[in-house]
Design a protein around this motif. Structure first.
Motif, short mmCIF file in Angstrom:
data_model
loop_
_atom_site.label_atom_id
_atom_site.label_comp_id
_atom_site.label_asym_id
_atom_site.label_seq_id
_atom_site.Cartn_x
_atom_site.Cartn_y
_atom_site.Cartn_z
N UNK A 160 49.18 9.29 -13.43
CA UNK A 160 50.02 10.31 -12.46
C UNK A 160 49.56 10.73 -11.65
N UNK A 161 49.27 11.32 -10.60
CA UNK A 161 48.53 11.80 -10.22
C UNK A 161 49.73 11.80 -8.57
N UNK A 181 48.57 10.51 -18.73
CA UNK A 181 48.17 11.87 -17.70
C UNK A 181 48.79 12.09 -16.89
N UNK A 182 48.93 13.49 -16.72
CA UNK A 182 50.17 13.51 -15.10
C UNK A 182 49.50 14.64 -14.83
N UNK A 183 49.86 15.08 -13.35
CA UNK A 183 49.31 16.21 -12.39
C UNK A 183 50.00 16.24 -11.04
N UNK A 185 52.93 16.23 -10.79
CA UNK A 185 53.89 15.63 -10.88
C UNK A 185 55.18 15.90 -10.85
N UNK A 186 55.64 15.53 -9.74
CA UNK A 186 57.62 16.67 -9.16
C UNK A 186 58.52 15.85 -9.52
N UNK A 187 59.24 15.88 -10.81
CA UNK A 187 60.54 15.11 -10.91
C UNK A 187 60.16 14.30 -12.10
N UNK A 188 58.80 14.46 -12.35
CA UNK A 188 58.67 12.87 -13.34
C UNK A 188 59.67 13.44 -14.24
N UNK A 189 60.30 11.98 -15.23
CA UNK A 189 61.35 12.19 -16.03
C UNK A 189 60.23 11.06 -16.98
N UNK A 190 59.43 11.71 -18.72
CA UNK A 190 59.40 10.87 -19.77
C UNK A 190 61.00 10.52 -20.93
N UNK A 217 50.34 17.76 -18.87
CA UNK A 217 50.75 17.25 -17.87
C UNK A 217 50.56 18.96 -17.25
N UNK A 218 49.85 18.87 -15.98
CA UNK A 218 49.43 20.02 -15.02
C UNK A 218 50.04 19.69 -14.25
#
Length: 285
Positions: A160-161, A181-183, A185-190, A217-218
């Motif tokens: 997720x980029x 992998x998420x970089x 990422x604004x407002x990501x919900x897991x 997450x970064x």
């Protein structure tokens, strides 16, 4: 004496060769149903649905969902993905399974981690929209089983980029790299996901670094609720490698964690002084 060429049935008589043809036709129909697969691959530039009635789907080339287009995958569908192939989302992916009919992303054959690439969401993909905590539109992975990917140098099995798809009640397992992998990422919900059995390895060059065996997450603003993150690992290739966060690595963002279970994650290193956070490592958050 002439032999009878007819078979008796309740309605009269049928030639024996007609009965034979009917049997052959029935066998052909049954074999067609058993052998049915739909081949998919390449760019998607119009709204497309992969219907469960056409499942399983064999991916013979990587799929790119272009901007302005939506790929909808119906509950119960099985996606068999070839070596080093994957799905890249620049439009919208709607993959909504159910508890009884999950959507499965798996290798074409076998159970070897790294058998395929990744599912990637770019900054052009359409973010999920939630109303009162409920999904209403945008990209979503819900009740999906995603397993044995992370090959071909992928940063994660789900990448997720600068995007924010909803990940809900998914199983992310057995990747040859990070599960997620998420970089940026604004407002990501897991939420309510199982992230388990994923394994990262530091590059072979001495002094290399690896971050996050299960989840990375970064630079993100993200919320994790009710997830189970377990049995993930990082393995160092040499004595001078550094490894951070066998289960979960968080860096440079704002993170809200509620009701998550993080256990049995690990870092394997010949130099324990360079192993940081077997379960969780937080840097500058």
């Amino acid at each position: 004496m002439m032999k009878d060429k007819y078979s008796k049935n309740s309605g009269g008589f049928l030639p024996k060769n007609v009965c034979g043809l009917c049997c052959l036709l029935l066998l052909w129909l049954m074999s067609s149903l058993v052998a049915h697969t739909a081949e998919v691959g390449g760019p998607i530039s119009t709204d497309t649905t992969w219907a469960v009635t056409d499942s399983p789907f064999n991916m013979t080339a990587s799929v790119l969902v272009n901007s302005g287009s939506t790929l909808t995958i119906e509950a119960g569908s099985v996606i068999n993905i070839g070596s080093n192939l994957g799905i890249q989302i620049s439009g919208t992916l709607i993959a909504r399974g159910t508890s009884s009919q999950p959507i499965v992303f798996q290798p074409t054959s076998g159970t070897t981690p790294g058998s395929w690439g990744s599912i990637g969401f770019s900054d052009n993909s359409v973010d999920a929209v939630l109303t009162d905590g409920n999904y209403t539109s945008g990209s979503v992975l819900q009740y999906c089983q995603i397993k044995y990917g992370g090959g071909g140098g992928a940063m994660g099995m789900v990448v997720i980029t600068s995007a924010s798809p909803l990940m809900d009640n998914c199983q992310i397992q057995y990747a040859a790299t990070r599960g997620v992998y998420a970089a940026s990422a604004t407002g990501l919900l897991i939420q309510d996901c199982l992230i388990s059995g994923n394994s990262s390895t530091t590059p072979t060059a001495e002094g290399s670094t690896a971050y996050g065996g299960g989840l990375y997450l970064s630079g993100s603003t993200s919320t994790l609720i009710g997830n189970t993150i377990n049995d993930n690992s990082i393995t160092s290739s040499s004595s001078f490698d550094r490894a951070y966060g066998g289960g979960l690595y968080l860096s440079g963002g704002t993170y809200t964690l509620t009701g998550n279970t993080i256990n049995a994650n690990s870092i394997t290193s010949s130099s324990p002084s360079y192993a940081y956070g077997g379960g969780l490592y937080l840097s500058g958050g």
